[in-house]
Design an enzyme around this catalytic site. Structure first.
Site, mmCIF file in Angstrom:
data_model
loop_
_atom_site.group_PDB
_atom_site.id
_atom_site.type_symbol
_atom_site.label_atom_id
_atom_site.label_comp_id
_atom_site.label_asym_id
_atom_site.label_seq_id
_atom_site.Cartn_x
_atom_site.Cartn_y
_atom_site.Cartn_z
ATOM 1 N N GLY A 1 1.031 -3.938 9.153
ATOM 2 C CA GLY A 1 1.106 -5.271 9.744
ATOM 3 C C GLY A 1 0.228 -5.452 10.962
ATOM 4 C CE LYS B 1 -5.095 3.562 11.537
ATOM 5 N NZ LYS B 1 -5.467 2.927 10.308
ATOM 6 C CG ASP C 1 -2.489 -2.348 2.162
ATOM 7 O OD1 ASP C 1 -3.382 -2.379 3.026
ATOM 8 O OD2 ASP C 1 -1.712 -3.294 1.954
ATOM 9 C CD GLU D 1 -1.020 -5.382 4.392
ATOM 10 O OE1 GLU D 1 -2.228 -5.221 4.626
ATOM 11 O OE2 GLU D 1 -0.140 -5.074 5.211
ATOM 12 C CB THR E 1 -5.059 -6.658 4.559
ATOM 13 O OG1 THR E 1 -4.812 -7.596 3.517
ATOM 14 C CG2 THR E 1 -5.694 -7.384 5.737
ATOM 15 C CB SER F 1 -11.287 -1.490 9.167
ATOM 16 O OG SER F 1 -10.333 -0.643 9.779
HETATM 17 C C1 5RP Z 1 -2.761 -5.176 7.814
HETATM 18 C C2 5RP Z 1 -2.381 -3.749 7.703
HETATM 19 C C3 5RP Z 1 -3.494 -2.771 7.674
HETATM 20 O O1 5RP Z 1 -3.455 -2.090 6.474
HETATM 21 C C4 5RP Z 1 -3.329 -1.816 8.831
HETATM 22 O O2 5RP Z 1 -3.332 -2.575 10.023
HETATM 23 C C5 5RP Z 1 -4.443 -0.761 8.876
HETATM 24 O O3 5RP Z 1 -5.665 -1.355 9.202
HETATM 25 P P1 5RP Z 1 -6.986 -0.501 9.407
HETATM 26 O O4 5RP Z 1 -7.289 0.153 8.116
HETATM 27 O O5 5RP Z 1 -8.012 -1.532 9.828
HETATM 28 O O6 5RP Z 1 -6.741 0.506 10.513
HETATM 29 O O7 5RP Z 1 -1.240 -3.374 7.603
HETATM 30 O O8 5RP Z 1 -1.632 -5.974 7.981
#
Ligand code: 5RP
Length: 231
Positions: A102, A128, A88, A110, A32, A34
């Protein structure tokens, strides 16, 4: 500091690179957020263009609907309890590949999906990647238990804040019908030790510390670095 478009290009590079890991016949956990959304869209393209035949297990309402819109065939953990691969995103990842997830309140599913997979790959942009995890840890909690959980998290040194919805009055409700607390523990020296103290609190459904990552696809500069777990 990177601007938003650089970040979104980097997310796309990491997400699309990981889509190349999927081979015909696989069952794949679809994360989940972007970044992994780029993986899902690329997998849809590969299914159309290359005759790639695989099944996806979505980790959220968002992932399920994006996968369907991308033309990906879906299955469930009941039908396919062991996945070949899960891909993920992450909110933070450290050099030992401990991860906080999260940010989209999807970490419970997840974690179930990633722990059902033989190989778990995280896709992320460089923003990140940190030396030590320090983001607030998302904790999914039964609504009935929030006061008890709050006290126990405070006694572990955390500062829990109930996550509020952006375009609804009141708290975020997860896909599982629960609430989420974001718990600031400052810099986390030992993620596994902290995780082992949060898990047994009555009313905690799942926390967002992950220690099961096998590989990180990290978009850096013009390329995607692949970092394997060494611990
Ligand atoms: C959702 C998550 C997402 O993987 C995490 O927040 C990263 O999101 P993004 O790729 O939009 O930065 O853990 O619960």
């Amino acid at each position: 500091m990177k601007d938003a478009s650089t970040n979104s290009n980097a997310k796309r590079m990491a997400g699309e690179a990981a889509a190349e890991l999927v081979k015909s016949g696989m069952v794949v956990g679809l994360g989940t957020g972007s970044t992994v959304a780029w993986t899902i869209k690329r997998l849809g393209e590969r299914a159309r263009e290359e005759d790639l035949v695989f099944l996806g297990v979505p980790t959220s309402f968002q992932a399920e609907h994006l996968a369907i819109a991308s033309g990906i065939k879906l299955t469930s953990l009941n039908q396919h309890p062991i996945l070949d691969l899960a891909i993920d995103g992450a909110d933070q990842v450290d050099a030992d590949l401990f991860v906080i997830k999260g940010g989209g309140a999807a970490h419970t599913r997840e974690k179930v999906v990633s722990c059902s997979a033989k190989r778990f790959v995280i896709v992320a942009d460089e923003s990140k990647f940190v030396q030590r995890l320090s983001r607030p840890v998302p904790v999914e909690v039964l609504a009935f238990a929030i006061r008890l959980v709050e006290r126990r998290l405070q006694s572990l040194g955390g500062s829990p804040v109930l996550r509020q919805a952006m375009r609804k009055d009141g708290p975020v409700i997860t896909d599982n019908g629960n609430l989420v607390m974001d718990v600031d523990f400052g810099t986390i020296q030992d993620p596994r030790a902290l995780a082992s103290k949060i898990s047994p609190i009555p009313g905690v459904v799942e926390h967002g510390i992950f220690d099961n990552v096998d590989e990180l696809y990290l978009a850096r500069g013009d390329g995607v670095e692949k970092i394997r777990r060494s611990r």
